[in-house]
Design a protein around this motif. Structure first.
Motif, PDB file in Angstrom:
ATOM      1  N   PRO A   4       1.056  -1.158  -0.679  1.00  6.06           N
ATOM      2  CA  PRO A   4      -0.067   0.159  -0.427  1.00  6.06           C
ATOM      3  C   PRO A   4       1.054   1.494   0.359  1.00  6.06           C
ATOM      4  O   PRO A   4       0.767   2.239  -0.840  1.00  6.06           O
ATOM      5  CB  PRO A   4      -0.996   0.210   0.956  1.00  6.06           C
ATOM      6  CG  PRO A   4      -0.924  -1.321   1.566  1.00  6.06           C
ATOM      7  CD  PRO A   4       0.663  -2.126   1.295  1.00  6.06           C
ATOM      8  N   LEU A   7       2.133   1.957  -3.433  1.00  2.00           N
ATOM      9  CA  LEU A   7       0.847   2.394  -3.721  1.00  2.00           C
ATOM     10  C   LEU A   7       0.831   3.855  -4.042  1.00  2.00           C
ATOM     11  O   LEU A   7       0.576   4.527  -4.936  1.00  2.00           O
ATOM     12  CB  LEU A   7      -0.506   1.385  -3.612  1.00  2.00           C
ATOM     13  CG  LEU A   7      -0.572  -0.160  -4.977  1.00  2.00           C
ATOM     14  CD1 LEU A   7      -1.817   0.105  -4.333  1.00  2.00           C
ATOM     15  CD2 LEU A   7      -0.577  -0.033  -6.110  1.00  2.00           C
ATOM     16  N   ARG A   8       0.634   4.226  -2.301  1.00  6.07           N
ATOM     17  CA  ARG A   8       0.279   5.616  -2.337  1.00  6.07           C
ATOM     18  C   ARG A   8       1.836   6.858  -2.704  1.00  6.07           C
ATOM     19  O   ARG A   8       1.227   7.759  -3.643  1.00  6.07           O
ATOM     20  CB  ARG A   8       0.203   5.553  -1.498  1.00  6.07           C
ATOM     21  CG  ARG A   8      -0.847   5.121  -0.441  1.00  6.07           C
ATOM     22  CD  ARG A   8      -1.099   5.506   1.017  1.00  6.07           C
ATOM     23  NE  ARG A   8      -0.138   4.977   1.812  1.00  6.07           N
ATOM     24  CZ  ARG A   8      -0.411   4.503   3.157  1.00  6.07           C
ATOM     25  NH1 ARG A   8      -1.618   3.592   2.578  1.00  6.07           N
ATOM     26  NH2 ARG A   8       0.068   4.216   3.989  1.00  6.07           N
ATOM     27  N   LEU A  10       3.350   5.996  -5.677  1.00  4.07           N
ATOM     28  CA  LEU A  10       2.727   5.879  -6.990  1.00  4.07           C
ATOM     29  C   LEU A  10       2.151   6.949  -7.615  1.00  4.07           C
ATOM     30  O   LEU A  10       2.452   7.461  -8.453  1.00  4.07           O
ATOM     31  CB  LEU A  10       3.301   4.290  -7.775  1.00  4.07           C
ATOM     32  CG  LEU A  10       3.249   4.268  -8.780  1.00  4.07           C
ATOM     33  CD1 LEU A  10       4.345   4.634  -9.732  1.00  4.07           C
ATOM     34  CD2 LEU A  10       2.969   2.766  -9.486  1.00  4.07           C
ATOM     35  N   GLY A  11       1.299   6.122  -6.488  1.00  4.31           N
ATOM     36  CA  GLY A  11      -0.686   7.263  -6.600  1.00  4.31           C
ATOM     37  C   GLY A  11       0.248   8.781  -6.059  1.00  4.31           C
ATOM     38  O   GLY A  11      -0.228   9.720  -7.931  1.00  4.31           O
ATOM     39  N   GLY A  12       0.917   9.123  -5.720  1.00  6.86           N
ATOM     40  CA  GLY A  12       0.867  10.590  -5.212  1.00  6.86           C
ATOM     41  C   GLY A  12       2.147  11.203  -6.743  1.00  6.86           C
ATOM     42  O   GLY A  12       1.748  12.626  -6.948  1.00  6.86           O
ATOM     43  N   ALA A  14       2.378   9.743  -9.948  1.00  2.64           N
ATOM     44  CA  ALA A  14       1.069  10.545 -11.219  1.00  2.64           C
ATOM     45  C   ALA A  14       0.328  11.682 -11.216  1.00  2.64           C
ATOM     46  O   ALA A  14       0.289  12.399 -11.225  1.00  2.64           O
ATOM     47  CB  ALA A  14       0.038   9.207 -10.925  1.00  2.64           C
ATOM     48  N   LEU A  15       0.532  11.405  -9.535  1.00  4.75           N
ATOM     49  CA  LEU A  15      -1.336  13.146  -9.806  1.00  4.75           C
ATOM     50  C   LEU A  15      -0.359  14.436  -9.916  1.00  4.75           C
ATOM     51  O   LEU A  15      -0.668  15.018 -10.459  1.00  4.75           O
ATOM     52  CB  LEU A  15      -1.704  13.095  -8.113  1.00  4.75           C
ATOM     53  CG  LEU A  15      -3.369  12.244  -8.068  1.00  4.75           C
ATOM     54  CD1 LEU A  15      -3.727  12.393  -6.685  1.00  4.75           C
ATOM     55  CD2 LEU A  15      -4.424  13.116  -8.727  1.00  4.75           C
ATOM     56  N   PHE A  23      -1.804  21.571 -15.251  1.00 11.08           N
ATOM     57  CA  PHE A  23      -1.822  22.560 -14.909  1.00 11.08           C
ATOM     58  C   PHE A  23      -0.558  24.032 -14.982  1.00 11.08           C
ATOM     59  O   PHE A  23      -0.868  25.231 -14.369  1.00 11.08           O
ATOM     60  CB  PHE A  23      -2.762  23.246 -13.250  1.00 11.08           C
ATOM     61  CG  PHE A  23      -3.421  22.230 -12.886  1.00 11.08           C
ATOM     62  CD1 PHE A  23      -4.262  22.776 -13.791  1.00 11.08           C
ATOM     63  CD2 PHE A  23      -3.582  21.091 -12.589  1.00 11.08           C
ATOM     64  CE1 PHE A  23      -6.518  22.209 -13.707  1.00 11.08           C
ATOM     65  CE2 PHE A  23      -5.170  20.192 -12.666  1.00 11.08           C
ATOM     66  CZ  PHE A  23      -5.518  20.593 -12.791  1.00 11.08           C
ATOM     67  N   PRO A 179      -6.810  22.947 -19.324  1.00 10.19           N
ATOM     68  CA  PRO A 179      -6.308  22.015 -18.879  1.00 10.19           C
ATOM     69  C   PRO A 179      -6.384  20.543 -19.974  1.00 10.19           C
ATOM     70  O   PRO A 179      -5.851  20.014 -19.648  1.00 10.19           O
ATOM     71  CB  PRO A 179      -7.154  21.501 -17.625  1.00 10.19           C
ATOM     72  CG  PRO A 179      -7.227  22.415 -16.885  1.00 10.19           C
ATOM     73  CD  PRO A 179      -7.316  23.481 -18.164  1.00 10.19           C
ATOM     74  N   ARG A 182      -3.745  21.384 -22.179  1.00  8.88           N
ATOM     75  CA  ARG A 182      -2.319  20.548 -21.909  1.00  8.88           C
ATOM     76  C   ARG A 182      -2.359  19.491 -22.248  1.00  8.88           C
ATOM     77  O   ARG A 182      -1.007  18.498 -22.675  1.00  8.88           O
ATOM     78  CB  ARG A 182      -2.135  21.292 -20.705  1.00  8.88           C
ATOM     79  CG  ARG A 182      -1.889  23.316 -20.775  1.00  8.88           C
ATOM     80  CD  ARG A 182      -1.463  23.899 -19.908  1.00  8.88           C
ATOM     81  NE  ARG A 182      -0.766  24.663 -19.759  1.00  8.88           N
ATOM     82  CZ  ARG A 182      -0.761  25.932 -19.495  1.00  8.88           C
ATOM     83  NH1 ARG A 182      -1.482  25.468 -18.020  1.00  8.88           N
ATOM     84  NH2 ARG A 182      -0.360  27.056 -19.247  1.00  8.88           N
ATOM     85  N   ILE A 187      -0.429  13.571 -24.033  1.00  4.73           N
ATOM     86  CA  ILE A 187      -0.420  12.673 -24.886  1.00  4.73           C
ATOM     87  C   ILE A 187       0.144  11.931 -26.292  1.00  4.73           C
ATOM     88  O   ILE A 187       1.150  11.811 -27.030  1.00  4.73           O
ATOM     89  CB  ILE A 187      -2.342  12.483 -24.971  1.00  4.73           C
ATOM     90  CG1 ILE A 187      -2.746  12.128 -23.251  1.00  4.73           C
ATOM     91  CG2 ILE A 187      -2.397  11.097 -25.768  1.00  4.73           C
ATOM     92  CD1 ILE A 187      -3.987  11.945 -23.575  1.00  4.73           C
ATOM     93  N   GLN A 191       2.724   9.865 -27.032  1.00  2.00           N
ATOM     94  CA  GLN A 191       3.021   8.850 -28.558  1.00  2.00           C
ATOM     95  C   GLN A 191       3.903   8.747 -29.132  1.00  2.00           C
ATOM     96  O   GLN A 191       4.703   8.144 -29.321  1.00  2.00           O
ATOM     97  CB  GLN A 191       1.710   9.064 -29.003  1.00  2.00           C
ATOM     98  CG  GLN A 191       0.976   8.457 -28.592  1.00  2.00           C
ATOM     99  CD  GLN A 191      -0.619   9.626 -29.457  1.00  2.00           C
ATOM    100  OE1 GLN A 191      -0.615   9.370 -30.136  1.00  2.00           O
ATOM    101  NE2 GLN A 191      -1.682   8.392 -28.743  1.00  2.00           N
TER     102      GLN A 191
ATOM    103  N   LEU B  41      -4.582   7.732  -2.769  1.00  2.00           N
ATOM    104  CA  LEU B  41      -3.626   7.737  -3.865  1.00  2.00           C
ATOM    105  C   LEU B  41      -3.177   6.629  -3.941  1.00  2.00           C
ATOM    106  O   LEU B  41      -2.532   6.217  -4.965  1.00  2.00           O
ATOM    107  CB  LEU B  41      -2.085   8.019  -2.978  1.00  2.00           C
ATOM    108  CG  LEU B  41      -1.760   9.294  -2.656  1.00  2.00           C
ATOM    109  CD1 LEU B  41      -1.042  10.358  -1.515  1.00  2.00           C
ATOM    110  CD2 LEU B  41      -2.082  10.283  -3.526  1.00  2.00           C
ATOM    111  N   GLU B  42      -3.470   5.245  -2.846  1.00  2.00           N
ATOM    112  CA  GLU B  42      -3.220   3.916  -2.975  1.00  2.00           C
ATOM    113  C   GLU B  42      -3.933   3.826  -4.670  1.00  2.00           C
ATOM    114  O   GLU B  42      -3.483   3.090  -5.149  1.00  2.00           O
ATOM    115  CB  GLU B  42      -3.804   2.959  -2.190  1.00  2.00           C
ATOM    116  CG  GLU B  42      -3.114   2.891  -0.914  1.00  2.00           C
ATOM    117  CD  GLU B  42      -4.005   1.793   0.383  1.00  2.00           C
ATOM    118  OE1 GLU B  42      -4.748   1.124  -0.001  1.00  2.00           O
ATOM    119  OE2 GLU B  42      -3.052   2.726   1.839  1.00  2.00           O
ATOM    120  N   VAL B  44      -4.754   6.041  -7.128  1.00  2.00           N
ATOM    121  CA  VAL B  44      -4.063   6.409  -8.062  1.00  2.00           C
ATOM    122  C   VAL B  44      -3.061   5.138  -8.362  1.00  2.00           C
ATOM    123  O   VAL B  44      -2.845   5.150  -9.878  1.00  2.00           O
ATOM    124  CB  VAL B  44      -4.053   7.800  -8.243  1.00  2.00           C
ATOM    125  CG1 VAL B  44      -3.170   8.156  -9.055  1.00  2.00           C
ATOM    126  CG2 VAL B  44      -5.283   8.902  -7.729  1.00  2.00           C
ATOM    127  N   GLY B  45      -2.481   4.558  -7.595  1.00  2.00           N
ATOM    128  CA  GLY B  45      -1.088   4.007  -7.977  1.00  2.00           C
ATOM    129  C   GLY B  45      -1.821   2.760  -8.432  1.00  2.00           C
ATOM    130  O   GLY B  45      -0.823   2.189  -9.172  1.00  2.00           O
TER     131      GLY B  45
END
Lengths: 210, 104
Positions: A4, A7-8, A10-12, A14-15, A23, A179, A182, A187, A191, B41-42, B44-45
């Motif tokens: 977990p 994943l957090r 990676l998610g952070g 990615a965001l 933006f 947004p 952009r 994308i 590509q 976040l999990e 999204v990951g």
């Protein structure tokens, strides 16, 4: 790091990346680095690369814009040959023939138009055009394609033995704001980067095979 | 200037309104917000992981289709934005599955 937590992280990341692309002017800056400048000057042939067409045989906006740019360059006397590329789709409609018909409508003589089918990738197009123009002794071409695509297409045509004069469309707006625009630009850039990486990997494999 | 800030501003205002409503109406404790953000976040990951997995599977399918049919199959097939939405759904499914397994 636990599953977990990874994943957090990676998610952070990615965001943050999406926020930076949507933006901030980051994709605009990357786009300006990628877009080739137009340097139109007389050549021996104008080569218009293929794009998309619908199943019903209607040229896509990109295909139409490329064709129109080729016709405009021909009408300005930039080259004696106008080469249209674009495959035949599964319904039997040929993109290159549709573009040639358009050029005839705009007054380009049939004797100046050449078409090439059966070329599905930019690499195929470079090889196919070489074969198509070899008998005519053409070595200097005006290459018409999308602004972002030019960076990938130009080296392939140069490797096929052509002196390439870029005549890119102004279809990638590096000045996109908002947004959604952009992210669209991001994308398109992604590509292109992936396609270049794929080409490099394919070259490497070919060299190892050889 | 308005184009630059419009979307984040709308999302910010609606989030603040929804948070205030939930805190008053349902008395959800604000201290759990950090945990909720972690879960987001999990998700999204996990979506990123599924995007990568879908890209790999897509490339394998395209290479196989080219080899088997002898016809050209474009990599642009895999550039469909729907795959990102499907990756998010796959991520949600797996996250909820993991949550349910943990509780039982």
């Amino acid at each position: 790091m636990s599953g977990p937590a990874a994943l957090r992280a990676l998610g952070g990341a990615a965001l943050c990346a999406v926020a930076a692309c949507a933006f901030t002017p980051l994709p605009n800056a990357l786009c300006r680095r990628q877009v080739a400048a137009a340097e139109p000057r007389p050549a021996q042939a104008i080569v218009v690369l293929g794009s998309d067409m619908t199943r019903e045989g209607m040229l896509s906006a990109s295909s139409l814009r490329r064709a129109m740019q080729g016709i405009e360059l021909y009408r300005h006397g930039m080259a004696p040959w106008l080469v249209f590329l674009g495959p035949r789709n599964t319904a039997g409609h040929s993109q290159s023939e549709a573009r040639a018909a358009l050029a005839l409508e705009y007054g380009v003589p049939a004797s100046a138009i050449l078409t090439g089918e059966g070329m599905w990738t930019t690499r195929d197009e470079a090889r196919g055009v070489k074969a198509l123009l070899a008998a005519k002794g053409v070595s200097r071409i005006l290459l018409v394609t999308g602004a972002l695509h030019m960076g990938r297409a130009r080296p392939l045509f140069e490797r096929a033995g052509f002196e390439v004069i870029p005549a890119p469309l102004r279809d990638a707006s590096c000045e996109s704001v908002g947004p959604e625009m952009r992210l669209g630009l991001t994308i398109a850039l992604a590509q292109e980067y992936l396609a270049r990486a794929y080409n490099r990997a394919a070259d490497l494999l070919r060299r190892q095979d050889g | 200037m308005i184009e630059q800030v419009f979307v984040p501003l709308v999302a910010l205002v609606s989030t603040v309104l929804a948070l205030a409503f939930a805190a008053r109406r349902y008395r959800w404790p604000p201290r759990f917000l950090a945990t909720a953000a972690g879960r987001v976040l999990e998700c999204v990951g996990a979506t990123v992981v599924f995007c990568v997995l879908n890209a790999v599977v897509g490339a394998a399918v395209i290479f196989t289709a080219r080899a088997v049919s002898g016809r050209f199959v474009s990599f642009y097939l895999g550039a469909d934005h729907t795959l990102v939405a499907l990756s998010a759904l796959q991520a949600l499914l797996f996250q909820w599955w993991r949550e349910s397994s943990r509780r039982s």
